[in-house]
Design an enzyme around this catalytic site. Structure first.
Site, mmCIF file in Angstrom:
data_model
loop_
_atom_site.group_PDB
_atom_site.id
_atom_site.type_symbol
_atom_site.label_atom_id
_atom_site.label_comp_id
_atom_site.label_asym_id
_atom_site.label_seq_id
_atom_site.Cartn_x
_atom_site.Cartn_y
_atom_site.Cartn_z
ATOM 1 N N HIS A 101 -8.004 -5.539 -0.520
ATOM 2 C CA HIS A 101 -6.880 -4.853 -0.573
ATOM 3 C C HIS A 101 -5.915 -5.705 0.694
ATOM 4 O O HIS A 101 -4.517 -4.992 1.016
ATOM 5 C CB HIS A 101 -6.957 -3.544 0.894
ATOM 6 N N SER B 187 0.864 -1.119 0.181
ATOM 7 C CA SER B 187 0.247 -0.330 0.047
ATOM 8 C C SER B 187 0.567 0.604 0.141
ATOM 9 O O SER B 187 1.392 1.245 -1.185
ATOM 10 C CB SER B 187 -0.760 -0.299 1.508
ATOM 11 N N ASP C 243 -9.932 -4.719 -4.305
ATOM 12 C CA ASP C 243 -9.578 -4.232 -3.926
ATOM 13 C C ASP C 243 -10.306 -2.445 -3.710
ATOM 14 O O ASP C 243 -10.392 -2.394 -4.430
ATOM 15 C CB ASP C 243 -8.348 -3.642 -3.801
#
Length: 251
Positions: free
Chosen positions: A231, A104, A201
């Site tokens: 995610h 991320s 996601d």
């Protein structure tokens, strides 16, 4: 065992380091870079540490300032601070080129590390990488009232699925993020790059991975889209794919 590293900026970073075996000492180590408000105790970080131990590779996981066990207040931090933390940790605690694995926000931080010190990067794996998210996801997603409140009050609150309380987004985070955008100018990545992305996601949509895939200049760049993955990308089959990807880049 958690150790501490003092940075030139006066921050103190918590980290855990696994040394290489005799067979792995001359091979690239692995560095995990976590996400926004996450820490080095998460599923992916510990899974990768286990992988490194099994393969005799050096491994480093750490908390950015304002995260986990490191010093400073999260609300005082920014992308630039966390990129400095990562560069200090890699420069000080590792030797030679490293395999960077960024999850991320860690994907964005990994790209900033790669731009600043490409000679220290053997390869890069982005897991739901989120380059430029402060601008393209946060700021662009705010309505006029939120933008005005952020600029006038210095912070706003956003709901979070990953924390008990809301995310507090500061004006400093947004303004500093603009100084570190990587998708607005050429992005040379002269090493193998693998992007792993879940189709489900909702925090970092597949369009972000596609944009990074199209934008980056790498001699060996591959994007793997996993149908149904979210995610977190921490289901057993997701972790197996991370290990398979890492295996392929470290043979």
């Amino acid at each position: 065992m958690t150790d501490r590293l003092d940075t030139p900026q006066g921050r103190q970073l918590a980290y855990v380091q696994t040394p290489a075996s005799a067979e792995g000492v001359d091979k690239p180590g692995v560095v995990f870079l976590g996400g926004f408000k996450s820490d080095m105790t998460g599923t992916k970080a510990q899974f990768l540490e286990d992988w490194a131990k099994r393969h005799g590779r050096a491994f480093l996981r750490f908390d950015y300032s304002g995260h986990g066990q490191s010093s400073e207040d999260f609300l005082d931090g920014s992308i630039g601070d966390w990129a400095e933390d990562a560069m200090t940790a890699i420069s000080t605690l590792t030797q030679g080129p490293q395999m960077l694995i960024g999850s991320s926000m860690g994907g964005w931080i990994s790209l900033l590390v790669a731009k600043a010190m490409p000679e220290r990067v053997a390869g890069l794996i982005g897991i739901a990488a989120a380059p430029d998210f402060t601008e393209d996801s946060m700021w662009d997603g705010f309505d006029d009232g939120q933008r005005a409140a952020l600029m006038n009050q210095g912070a706003i609150e956003l709901p979070s699925e990953y924390d008990d309380g809301p995310y507090v987004i500061t004006r400093h985070l947004i303004e500093d993020g603009r100084k570190h955008l990587v998708l607005r100018e050429p992005l040379a990545l002269p090493f193998p790059v693998r992007l792993l992305q879940g189709s489900a996601d909702v925090d970092v949509p597949p369009a972000v991975a596609l944009r990074l895939f199209e934008h980056a200049d790498s001699p060996d760049l591959q994007l793997t889209m996993v149908k149904g993955a979210d995610h977190r990308f921490s289901e057993p089959e997701n972790l197996a794919l991370i290990a398979e990807t890492l295996d392929s880049l470290t043979r």
